[in-house]
Design a protein around this motif. Structure first.
Motif, PDB file in Angstrom:
ATOM      1  N   VAL A   1       0.841  -1.203   0.000  1.00 35.07           N
ATOM      2  CA  VAL A   1       0.000   0.000   0.000  1.00 35.07           C
ATOM      3  C   VAL A   1       0.874   1.250   0.000  1.00 35.07           C
ATOM      4  CG1 VAL A   1      -1.667   1.362   1.336  1.00 35.07           C
ATOM      5  CG2 VAL A   1      -1.996  -1.100   1.087  1.00 35.07           C
ATOM      6  N   PHE A   2       1.895   1.276   0.848  1.00 32.51           N
ATOM      7  CA  PHE A   2       2.761   2.450   0.931  1.00 32.51           C
ATOM      8  C   PHE A   2       3.516   2.694  -0.375  1.00 32.51           C
ATOM      9  CE2 PHE A   2       3.297   2.104   5.852  1.00 32.51           C
ATOM     10  CZ  PHE A   2       1.994   2.523   6.025  1.00 32.51           C
ATOM     11  N   THR A   3       3.935   1.643  -1.054  1.00 35.23           N
ATOM     12  CA  THR A   3       4.654   1.836  -2.322  1.00 35.23           C
ATOM     13  C   THR A   3       3.689   2.191  -3.455  1.00 35.23           C
ATOM     14  OG1 THR A   3       4.611  -0.536  -2.807  1.00 35.23           O
ATOM     15  CG2 THR A   3       6.593   0.321  -1.755  1.00 35.23           C
ATOM     16  N   SER A   4       2.538   1.527  -3.502  1.00 31.65           N
ATOM     17  CA  SER A   4       1.630   1.775  -4.630  1.00 31.65           C
ATOM     18  C   SER A   4       0.864   3.081  -4.486  1.00 31.65           C
ATOM     19  CB  SER A   4       0.672   0.597  -4.817  1.00 31.65           C
ATOM     20  OG  SER A   4      -0.149   0.447  -3.689  1.00 31.65           O
ATOM     21  N   TYR A   5       0.396   3.406  -3.292  1.00 29.07           N
ATOM     22  CA  TYR A   5      -0.397   4.622  -3.135  1.00 29.07           C
ATOM     23  C   TYR A   5       0.480   5.869  -3.030  1.00 29.07           C
ATOM     24  CZ  TYR A   5      -3.507   8.197  -1.390  1.00 29.07           C
ATOM     25  OH  TYR A   5      -4.187   9.380  -1.256  1.00 29.07           O
ATOM     26  N   PHE A   6       1.457   5.836  -2.133  1.00 30.89           N
ATOM     27  CA  PHE A   6       2.292   7.014  -1.909  1.00 30.89           C
ATOM     28  C   PHE A   6       3.475   7.097  -2.867  1.00 30.89           C
ATOM     29  CE2 PHE A   6       0.317   6.468   2.307  1.00 30.89           C
ATOM     30  CZ  PHE A   6      -0.225   7.734   2.461  1.00 30.89           C
ATOM     31  N   GLY A   7       3.809   5.997  -3.518  1.00 36.27           N
ATOM     32  CA  GLY A   7       4.955   5.993  -4.413  1.00 36.27           C
ATOM     33  C   GLY A   7       6.287   5.970  -3.672  1.00 36.27           C
ATOM     34  N   PHE A   8       6.259   5.524  -2.405  1.00 29.53           N
ATOM     35  CA  PHE A   8       7.495   5.456  -1.633  1.00 29.53           C
ATOM     36  C   PHE A   8       8.412   4.394  -2.209  1.00 29.53           C
ATOM     37  CE2 PHE A   8       5.029   6.701   2.464  1.00 29.53           C
ATOM     38  CZ  PHE A   8       5.126   8.039   2.147  1.00 29.53           C
ATOM     39  N   PRO A   9       9.725   4.636  -2.156  1.00 25.87           N
ATOM     40  CA  PRO A   9      10.662   3.561  -2.500  1.00 25.87           C
ATOM     41  C   PRO A   9      10.459   2.393  -1.530  1.00 25.87           C
ATOM     42  CG  PRO A   9      11.816   5.657  -2.223  1.00 25.87           C
ATOM     43  CD  PRO A   9      10.398   5.871  -1.777  1.00 25.87           C
ATOM     44  N   ARG A  10      10.747   1.206  -1.978  1.00 30.45           N
ATOM     45  CA  ARG A  10      10.512   0.007  -1.157  1.00 30.45           C
ATOM     46  C   ARG A  10      11.166   0.113   0.223  1.00 30.45           C
ATOM     47  NH1 ARG A  10       8.245  -4.625  -1.706  1.00 30.45           N
ATOM     48  NH2 ARG A  10       8.926  -6.454  -0.563  1.00 30.45           N
ATOM     49  N   GLU A  11      12.373   0.644   0.278  1.00 30.33           N
ATOM     50  CA  GLU A  11      13.089   0.757   1.552  1.00 30.33           C
ATOM     51  C   GLU A  11      12.321   1.641   2.548  1.00 30.33           C
ATOM     52  OE1 GLU A  11      16.990   3.120   2.583  1.00 30.33           O
ATOM     53  OE2 GLU A  11      17.526   1.201   1.656  1.00 30.33           O
ATOM     54  N   LYS A  12      11.814   2.771   2.080  1.00 30.58           N
ATOM     55  CA  LYS A  12      11.050   3.672   2.952  1.00 30.58           C
ATOM     56  C   LYS A  12       9.735   3.022   3.363  1.00 30.58           C
ATOM     57  CE  LYS A  12       9.068   8.273   3.351  1.00 30.58           C
ATOM     58  NZ  LYS A  12       8.983   9.620   2.797  1.00 30.58           N
ATOM     59  N   ALA A  13       9.069   2.365   2.435  1.00 29.52           N
ATOM     60  CA  ALA A  13       7.803   1.700   2.738  1.00 29.52           C
ATOM     61  C   ALA A  13       8.000   0.604   3.783  1.00 29.52           C
ATOM     62  CB  ALA A  13       7.197   1.113   1.462  1.00 29.52           C
ATOM     63  N   GLU A  14       9.084  -0.153   3.658  1.00 30.71           N
ATOM     64  CA  GLU A  14       9.364  -1.206   4.635  1.00 30.71           C
ATOM     65  C   GLU A  14       9.705  -0.620   5.998  1.00 30.71           C
ATOM     66  OE1 GLU A  14      12.359  -3.608   2.756  1.00 30.71           O
ATOM     67  OE2 GLU A  14      10.863  -4.808   1.685  1.00 30.71           O
ATOM     68  N   ARG A  15      10.452   0.471   6.016  1.00 32.77           N
ATOM     69  CA  ARG A  15      10.804   1.122   7.277  1.00 32.77           C
ATOM     70  C   ARG A  15       9.544   1.611   7.993  1.00 32.77           C
ATOM     71  NH1 ARG A  15      11.569   6.303   7.763  1.00 32.77           N
ATOM     72  NH2 ARG A  15      12.262   6.622   5.628  1.00 32.77           N
ATOM     73  N   LEU A  16       8.637   2.254   7.248  1.00 31.17           N
ATOM     74  CA  LEU A  16       7.390   2.728   7.839  1.00 31.17           C
ATOM     75  C   LEU A  16       6.510   1.566   8.296  1.00 31.17           C
ATOM     76  CD1 LEU A  16       6.589   5.674   5.429  1.00 31.17           C
ATOM     77  CD2 LEU A  16       7.130   5.856   7.870  1.00 31.17           C
ATOM     78  N   MET A  17       6.459   0.509   7.505  1.00 32.49           N
ATOM     79  CA  MET A  17       5.670  -0.669   7.875  1.00 32.49           C
ATOM     80  C   MET A  17       6.211  -1.277   9.171  1.00 32.49           C
ATOM     81  SD  MET A  17       6.139  -4.196   7.970  1.00 32.49           S
ATOM     82  CE  MET A  17       7.433  -4.475   6.801  1.00 32.49           C
ATOM     83  N   LEU A  18       7.534  -1.374   9.298  1.00 33.53           N
ATOM     84  CA  LEU A  18       8.122  -1.919  10.523  1.00 33.53           C
ATOM     85  C   LEU A  18       7.847  -1.021  11.726  1.00 33.53           C
ATOM     86  CD1 LEU A  18      11.500  -3.398   9.266  1.00 33.53           C
ATOM     87  CD2 LEU A  18       9.540  -4.641  10.214  1.00 33.53           C
ATOM     88  N   GLN A  19       7.817   0.281  11.494  1.00 33.54           N
ATOM     89  CA  GLN A  19       7.479   1.203  12.572  1.00 33.54           C
ATOM     90  C   GLN A  19       6.024   0.975  13.017  1.00 33.54           C
ATOM     91  OE1 GLN A  19       8.110   5.340  11.658  1.00 33.54           O
ATOM     92  NE2 GLN A  19       7.567   6.000  13.711  1.00 33.54           N
ATOM     93  N   VAL A  20       5.139   0.800  12.064  1.00 34.31           N
ATOM     94  CA  VAL A  20       3.743   0.497  12.389  1.00 34.31           C
ATOM     95  C   VAL A  20       3.685  -0.799  13.206  1.00 34.31           C
ATOM     96  CG1 VAL A  20       1.512  -0.208  11.431  1.00 34.31           C
ATOM     97  CG2 VAL A  20       2.745   1.714  10.416  1.00 34.31           C
ATOM     98  N   HIS A  21       4.411  -1.801  12.759  1.00 29.40           N
ATOM     99  CA  HIS A  21       4.373  -3.123  13.390  1.00 29.40           C
ATOM    100  C   HIS A  21       4.987  -3.118  14.793  1.00 29.40           C
ATOM    101  CE1 HIS A  21       4.307  -7.448  13.691  1.00 29.40           C
ATOM    102  NE2 HIS A  21       5.602  -7.460  13.936  1.00 29.40           N
TER     103      HIS A  21
END
Length: 94
Positions: A38-58
């Motif tokens: 969702v973070f990569t497709s909707y916001f266009g974040f690079p995979r690394e940033k999307a994973e970092r944010l996802m891990l922060q959520v988790h």
């Protein structure tokens, strides 16, 4: 010239109001890979940033994923709900 730029920035902040933040919350339903997608497709974040944010959520239970005007964040909030993610918006302090 610097004073003029400072005045313009202050005027712009006053005109737009305080910025808002989109917060995505951890939930027991969505997979970490899905949140990253969702973070990569909707916001266009690079995979690394999307994973970092996802891990922060988790790990921390939440992550601030976007900042902008109230209207922008309302649009993002509606989109996150459409993807099935738990999200809220809040005013940025300061």
């Amino acid at each position: 010239m610097t004073d003029v730029l400072e005045d313009l920035r202050l005027d712009e902040r006053l005109l737009l109001g305080k910025p808002w933040t989109l917060v995505v919350w951890d939930d027991p339903v969505n997979l970490m890979t899905y949140v990253t997608w969702v973070f990569t497709s909707y916001f266009g974040f690079p995979r690394e940033k999307a994973e970092r944010l996802m891990l922060q959520v988790h790990t921390e239970g939440r992550a601030a994923v976007a900042e902008g005007t109230r209207e922008e964040i309302e649009r993002h909030l509606e989109a996150m709900h459409g993807y099935g993610l738990q999200a809220t918006m809040q005013r940025v302090d300061g």
